[in-house]
Design a protein around this motif. Structure first.
Motif, short mmCIF file in Angstrom:
data_model
loop_
_atom_site.label_atom_id
_atom_site.label_comp_id
_atom_site.label_asym_id
_atom_site.label_seq_id
_atom_site.Cartn_x
_atom_site.Cartn_y
_atom_site.Cartn_z
N LEU A 34 66.09 -20.00 -2.51
CA LEU A 34 64.77 -19.48 -2.14
C LEU A 34 64.34 -20.00 -0.77
CD1 LEU A 34 62.98 -19.74 -5.59
CD2 LEU A 34 63.41 -17.64 -4.33
N LEU A 35 64.59 -21.28 -0.51
CA LEU A 35 64.21 -21.86 0.78
C LEU A 35 64.95 -21.17 1.92
CD1 LEU A 35 62.70 -24.03 2.41
CD2 LEU A 35 64.68 -25.53 2.05
N GLY A 36 66.23 -20.88 1.72
CA GLY A 36 67.03 -20.25 2.76
C GLY A 36 66.47 -18.91 3.21
N ALA A 37 65.81 -18.20 2.30
CA ALA A 37 65.21 -16.91 2.65
C ALA A 37 64.02 -17.07 3.59
CB ALA A 37 64.77 -16.18 1.38
N HIS A 38 63.48 -18.28 3.68
CA HIS A 38 62.28 -18.53 4.49
C HIS A 38 62.59 -19.14 5.84
CE1 HIS A 38 60.54 -17.90 0.57
NE2 HIS A 38 59.36 -17.81 1.13
N LEU A 39 63.81 -19.63 6.02
CA LEU A 39 64.16 -20.29 7.28
C LEU A 39 65.08 -19.38 8.08
CD1 LEU A 39 64.91 -23.88 5.95
CD2 LEU A 39 62.75 -22.99 6.87
N VAL A 40 64.95 -19.45 9.39
CA VAL A 40 65.78 -18.61 10.25
C VAL A 40 66.42 -19.43 11.36
CG1 VAL A 40 64.46 -16.50 9.82
CG2 VAL A 40 63.79 -17.99 11.71
N PRO A 68 57.40 -13.95 3.32
CA PRO A 68 57.33 -15.38 3.03
C PRO A 68 56.45 -15.62 1.80
CG PRO A 68 56.80 -14.94 5.33
CD PRO A 68 56.86 -13.61 4.62
N LEU A 69 56.93 -16.44 0.89
CA LEU A 69 56.16 -16.74 -0.31
C LEU A 69 55.23 -17.91 -0.05
CD1 LEU A 69 59.06 -16.64 -2.95
CD2 LEU A 69 57.41 -14.82 -2.43
N SER A 70 54.01 -17.81 -0.56
CA SER A 70 53.10 -18.96 -0.51
C SER A 70 53.73 -20.05 -1.37
CB SER A 70 51.74 -18.57 -1.08
OG SER A 70 51.87 -18.31 -2.48
N PRO A 71 53.31 -21.32 -1.22
CA PRO A 71 53.87 -22.38 -2.06
C PRO A 71 53.75 -22.06 -3.55
CG PRO A 71 52.60 -23.34 -0.28
CD PRO A 71 52.39 -21.85 -0.21
N GLU A 72 52.63 -21.47 -3.96
CA GLU A 72 52.42 -21.15 -5.38
C GLU A 72 53.43 -20.10 -5.85
OE1 GLU A 72 49.91 -20.86 -3.00
OE2 GLU A 72 49.03 -22.83 -3.43
N ARG A 73 53.64 -19.07 -5.02
CA ARG A 73 54.60 -18.01 -5.38
C ARG A 73 56.04 -18.53 -5.32
NH1 ARG A 73 53.76 -13.06 -2.07
NH2 ARG A 73 55.32 -12.18 -3.45
N PHE A 74 56.31 -19.48 -4.44
CA PHE A 74 57.64 -20.10 -4.36
C PHE A 74 57.93 -20.80 -5.69
CE2 PHE A 74 60.78 -23.29 -3.27
CZ PHE A 74 61.58 -22.68 -2.32
N VAL A 75 56.96 -21.54 -6.20
CA VAL A 75 57.12 -22.24 -7.48
C VAL A 75 57.32 -21.22 -8.60
CG1 VAL A 75 55.92 -23.68 -9.19
CG2 VAL A 75 55.92 -24.34 -6.77
N ARG A 76 56.52 -20.15 -8.60
CA ARG A 76 56.66 -19.11 -9.64
C ARG A 76 58.03 -18.45 -9.58
NH1 ARG A 76 51.44 -16.07 -8.53
NH2 ARG A 76 50.70 -17.74 -7.91
N GLN A 116 58.07 -23.01 10.09
CA GLN A 116 58.56 -21.68 9.68
C GLN A 116 58.01 -21.26 8.32
OE1 GLN A 116 62.78 -21.06 9.96
NE2 GLN A 116 62.84 -21.51 12.14
N LEU A 117 57.34 -22.17 7.64
CA LEU A 117 56.87 -21.89 6.27
C LEU A 117 55.35 -21.71 6.24
CD1 LEU A 117 59.01 -24.60 4.47
CD2 LEU A 117 59.41 -22.13 4.46
N PRO A 118 54.85 -20.94 5.26
CA PRO A 118 53.40 -20.81 5.13
C PRO A 118 52.74 -22.18 4.87
CG PRO A 118 54.52 -19.14 3.81
CD PRO A 118 55.57 -20.10 4.30
N THR A 119 51.48 -22.26 5.17
CA THR A 119 50.72 -23.49 4.96
C THR A 119 50.81 -23.96 3.52
OG1 THR A 119 49.20 -22.74 6.66
CG2 THR A 119 48.42 -24.51 5.25
N GLY A 120 50.93 -25.26 3.34
CA GLY A 120 50.93 -25.84 2.01
C GLY A 120 52.29 -26.34 1.55
N TYR A 121 53.34 -25.97 2.26
CA TYR A 121 54.68 -26.41 1.86
C TYR A 121 54.89 -27.91 2.07
CZ TYR A 121 56.96 -22.01 0.65
OH TYR A 121 57.33 -20.85 0.01
#
Length: 131
Positions: A34-40, A68-76, A116-121
């Motif tokens: 999941l993290l790899g999908a957010h980094l470039v 990009p998933l918010s931290p909450e959606r990343f956890v979900r 590269q990640l949304p706020t809250g990571y």
């Protein structure tokens, strides 16, 4: 410096308080995919270079994410990929893996990752973003 597989999984196992290395590995595989999908680009490649080879390949060949998933959606999303997981256990999984990733990355690379990640990571990585 590349972290050896046993060492990386040892840290994840300890932080996640897993009963077996297999549980830690399952969490690491899902979270890194999941993290790899957010980094470039260079940031993803430099992080992969510091991970054990099989985990680096997961980071470099991520699950596709439309946005990009918010931290909450990343956890979900993590909970959805780990059989029997709840949001609560997935939060634990994400934290165990990402705090290990943060230590492996080092402060400079971690700052670039967080950009590269949304706020809250920063909280998921176990670091608070400096203001």
């Amino acid at each position: 410096m590349t972290l050896r597989r046993e060492s990386f999984l040892g840290h994840v196992t300890e932080r996640g308080k897993y009963d077996t290395p297999e549980e830690a590995e399952r969490a690491a595989r899902v979270v890194l995919a999941l993290l790899g999908a957010h980094l470039v680009g260079d940031v993803r490649a430099r992080l992969a270079a510091r991970l054990p080879e099989d985990f680096a390949l997961i980071l470099l060949n991520p699950l596709q994410s439309a946005e990009p998933l918010s931290p909450e959606r990343f956890v979900r999303a993590t909970a959805a990929w780990i059989e029997g997981a709840t949001e609560q256990t997935a939060t634990w999984d994400v934290s165990a893996v990402l705090s290990t990733v943060a230590d492996t990355a080092g402060d400079e690379l971690l700052k670039e990752i967080l950009l590269q990640l949304p706020t809250g990571y920063d909280l998921l990585f176990g670091h608070t973003r400096p203001t």
